[in-house]
Write a protein that holds these residues in place. Structure first.
Motif, mmCIF file in Angstrom:
data_model
loop_
_atom_site.group_PDB
_atom_site.id
_atom_site.type_symbol
_atom_site.label_atom_id
_atom_site.label_comp_id
_atom_site.label_asym_id
_atom_site.label_seq_id
_atom_site.Cartn_x
_atom_site.Cartn_y
_atom_site.Cartn_z
ATOM 1 N N UNK A 320 6.883 -7.763 11.464
ATOM 2 C CA UNK A 320 5.662 -6.987 11.626
ATOM 3 C C UNK A 320 5.304 -6.205 10.365
ATOM 4 N N UNK A 321 3.987 -6.053 10.175
ATOM 5 C CA UNK A 321 3.492 -5.404 8.947
ATOM 6 C C UNK A 321 4.022 -3.988 8.737
ATOM 7 N N UNK A 322 4.372 -3.308 9.828
ATOM 8 C CA UNK A 322 4.842 -1.923 9.622
ATOM 9 C C UNK A 322 6.217 -1.867 8.962
ATOM 10 N N UNK A 323 6.938 -2.994 8.922
ATOM 11 C CA UNK A 323 8.228 -3.029 8.222
ATOM 12 C C UNK A 323 8.104 -3.695 6.858
ATOM 13 N N UNK A 324 6.877 -4.063 6.503
ATOM 14 C CA UNK A 324 6.691 -4.824 5.267
ATOM 15 C C UNK A 324 5.992 -3.971 4.205
ATOM 16 N N UNK A 325 4.765 -3.544 4.525
ATOM 17 C CA UNK A 325 4.004 -2.810 3.509
ATOM 18 C C UNK A 325 4.705 -1.487 3.188
ATOM 19 N N UNK A 326 5.053 -1.316 1.921
ATOM 20 C CA UNK A 326 5.714 -0.074 1.490
ATOM 21 C C UNK A 326 7.208 -0.043 1.745
ATOM 22 N N UNK A 327 7.807 -1.159 2.202
ATOM 23 C CA UNK A 327 9.262 -1.160 2.476
ATOM 24 C C UNK A 327 10.066 -0.864 1.214
ATOM 25 N N UNK A 328 9.477 -1.185 0.058
ATOM 26 C CA UNK A 328 10.215 -0.972 -1.203
ATOM 27 C C UNK A 328 10.379 0.507 -1.542
ATOM 28 N N UNK A 329 9.593 1.375 -0.899
ATOM 29 C CA UNK A 329 9.746 2.811 -1.198
ATOM 30 C C UNK A 329 10.162 3.621 0.033
ATOM 31 N N UNK A 360 3.534 -4.751 -5.270
ATOM 32 C CA UNK A 360 4.889 -4.234 -5.057
ATOM 33 C C UNK A 360 5.498 -4.844 -3.790
ATOM 34 N N UNK A 361 4.671 -4.994 -2.731
ATOM 35 C CA UNK A 361 5.167 -5.660 -1.509
ATOM 36 C C UNK A 361 5.600 -7.090 -1.843
ATOM 37 N N UNK A 362 4.751 -7.781 -2.591
ATOM 38 C CA UNK A 362 5.015 -9.186 -2.942
ATOM 39 C C UNK A 362 6.342 -9.302 -3.695
ATOM 40 N N UNK A 363 6.526 -8.456 -4.719
ATOM 41 C CA UNK A 363 7.740 -8.540 -5.536
ATOM 42 C C UNK A 363 8.987 -8.224 -4.704
ATOM 43 N N UNK A 364 8.844 -7.239 -3.825
ATOM 44 C CA UNK A 364 9.965 -6.864 -2.951
ATOM 45 C C UNK A 364 10.393 -8.070 -2.097
ATOM 46 N N UNK A 365 9.415 -8.744 -1.496
ATOM 47 C CA UNK A 365 9.708 -9.869 -0.598
ATOM 48 C C UNK A 365 10.310 -11.044 -1.343
ATOM 49 N N UNK A 378 -2.859 -11.414 -0.552
ATOM 50 C CA UNK A 378 -3.096 -12.855 -0.766
ATOM 51 C C UNK A 378 -4.540 -13.156 -0.375
ATOM 52 N N UNK A 379 -4.882 -12.811 0.837
ATOM 53 C CA UNK A 379 -6.273 -12.930 1.291
ATOM 54 C C UNK A 379 -6.417 -12.324 2.679
ATOM 55 N N UNK A 380 -7.583 -11.767 2.953
ATOM 56 C CA UNK A 380 -7.884 -11.383 4.332
ATOM 57 C C UNK A 380 -8.214 -12.669 5.107
ATOM 58 N N UNK A 381 -8.422 -12.563 6.414
ATOM 59 C CA UNK A 381 -8.833 -13.734 7.184
ATOM 60 C C UNK A 381 -10.247 -14.124 6.745
#
Ligand code: C2E
Ligand code: CA
Ligand code: CA
Length: 409
Positions: A320-329, A360-365, A378-381
């Motif tokens: 889920x997005x809440x564990x992804x965006x900003x996980x690096x900080x 930063x999210x991309x590099x973390x993943x 990457x892109x919105x819908x």
């Protein structure tokens, strides 16, 4: 976390050039759902539509005909509970007294903008508002009526948007997730959180899903014919899995579209409280045996994820997005992310990270060796017609994004 794309903003100003400037500035700030009105009557017509009520109104005070102060009186009548930004070339003291008037009416003024509008001032007002308002308040203000939705489904007003999923190491497009939108002639583009729960509650979710599925399969066929072997993913509600008929419909529709079952991915959300799991389990197991891809959606947000994982063979786990965006900080998000990724790897599932919003999210993943990424970075819908131009721009970004990166959590 607010989703700027879903925030509905209304700008009311008799100066059409000013409206265009406002739209440009808001678009640059990432907002997309903007209604422009050059007179109060048109703006009130939008407010009367219910489901499409704006969460923020930028209100010019000096207008011929219905001026800003009269408009405020109407807002009270409409029980408007969103935010207001006052815009004017008047002197600041006039605006301050109007602010007092708004407070007396229990209307929320979140800022004052002097003309000509300054981009930084506009940005600051929206930043303060979006970080201080509880997300329930900026969620869609009202839901649609069941009979309106039923007619819309029958009239073909639902349309599919598609959001790409890309391989994190190579940048290759692996598929697209279908996200339904309602193109309402009276209210504009409506998002699923304004109508899916109504469809579920009033027994329309099967009709809706079958329409979404039908167009998604047709789309996947067209992509294949054009040489793109992209999978198409469709969201499935647990209500869809209540009847065995649904299984037969998926099988026959996929066959009719001349698609291999593994090209269709069914994203099932884990947060359900179905009492009797026997039929859903049977359907999912038979879909698996028939080689459809099964994806567990919104992982980490629901109830009994682990029991489902062991009962059914899922091919994909969407973190889920809440564990992804900003996980690096954020150490807590990072720990939740790592636990979900570890589980996916252990169970040999493809791990998809949702909500990838920045580099930063991309590099973390990428550093974590997550398999697939999806998100606004990457892109919105997109409506299907915008995919070719997105693809061109993605191909241009791909080489740089797929070089090795080092990120420490
Ligand atoms: P979902 O399946 O988790 O889909 C992802 C949602 O996150 C989508 O919202 C997408 O536009 C949004 N999103 C994508 N990238 C980002 C990002 O980087 N940041 C943020 N903040 N959000 C991002 P959308 O399209 O409004 O859909 C909301 C939910 O509605 C979906 O969540 C899904 O559960 C449901 N839904 C959509 N289409 C259908 C459908 O055809 N049938 C059913 N049953 N549910 C659907
Ligand atoms: Ca999904
Ligand atoms: Ca999801």
């Amino acid at each position: 976390m607010i989703d700027k794309l879903k925030i509905r903003i209304l700008a009311l100003d008799d100066d059409v050039l000013m409206l265009k400037i406002i739209r440009t500035l808001l678009t640059q700030l990432g907002y997309a759902c903007i209604d422009l009105c050059d007179n109060g009557a048109d703006a009130l017509a939008i407010l009367g539509q219910g489901a499409a009520q704006p969460q923020v109104i930028l209100l010019d005070i000096s207008m011929p005909g219905m001026d800003g102060i009269e408009f405020i009186r109407h807002l009270v009548g409409y029980q408007y509970n969103g935010a207001i930004i006052l815009v004017s070339g008047e002197d600041l003291r006039v605006l301050q007294s109007i602010q007092t008037l708004l407070a007396a009416h229990h209307l929320r003024c979140i800022g004052i903008l002097m003309k000509p509008i300054n981009r930084v001032a506009l940005h600051d007002i929206f930043e303060t508002w979006s970080t201080s308002v509880p997300s329930e308040e900026i969620a869609p203000l009202s839901k649609v009526k069941p009979e309106t939705l039923r007619a819309a489904i029958a009239d073909g007003e639902l349309i599919n948007y598609y959001q790409p999923k890309v391989n994190l190491q190579t940048g290759a497009v692996v598929g697209f997730e279908t996200l339904v939108r309602w193109n309402s002639p009276s209210e504009g583009l409506l998002f699923p959180d304004q109508f899916i729960s109504v469809a579920e509650e009033f027994d329309m979710v099967n009709d809706m899903t079958l329409q979404v599925l039908q167009s998604a399969l047709k789309q996947a066929r067209e992509w294949q014919d054009a040489g793109y072997l992209w999978r198409v993913a469709v969201n499935i509600s647990m209500k869809n899995l209540a009847s065995l008929r649904f299984l037969d419909q998926i099988l026959s529709m996929t066959l009719a579209a001349r698609l291999e079952p593994q090209m269709l991915e069914l994203e099932v959300t884990e947060s359900y409280r179905a009492e009797d799991l026997r039929i859903p389990l049977e359907i999912l197991t038979r879909l698996h045996i028939n080689r459809f891809r099964l994806s567990i959606d919104d992982f980490g947000t629901g109830n009994s994820s682990l029991s489902q994982l062991t009962a059914i063979s899922f091919d994909e786990l969407k973190i889920d997005q809440r564990f992804v965006h900003g996980a690096h900080i954020d150490a807590t998000r990072c720990a939740a992310f790592d636990a979900s990724l570890g589980l996916a790897k252990q169970l040999h599932m493809e791990a998809v990270a949702e909500g990838v919003e920045d580099r930063a999210d991309w590099d973390f993943l990428k550093d974590r060796a997550c398999d697939v990424a999806q998100g606004y970075f990457i892109s919105k819908a997109l409506p299907v017609g915008e995919i070719p131009s997105w693809l061109l721009s993605w191909e241009a970004r791909r080489p740089e994004l797929c070089q090795t990166a080092q990120v420490v959590c």
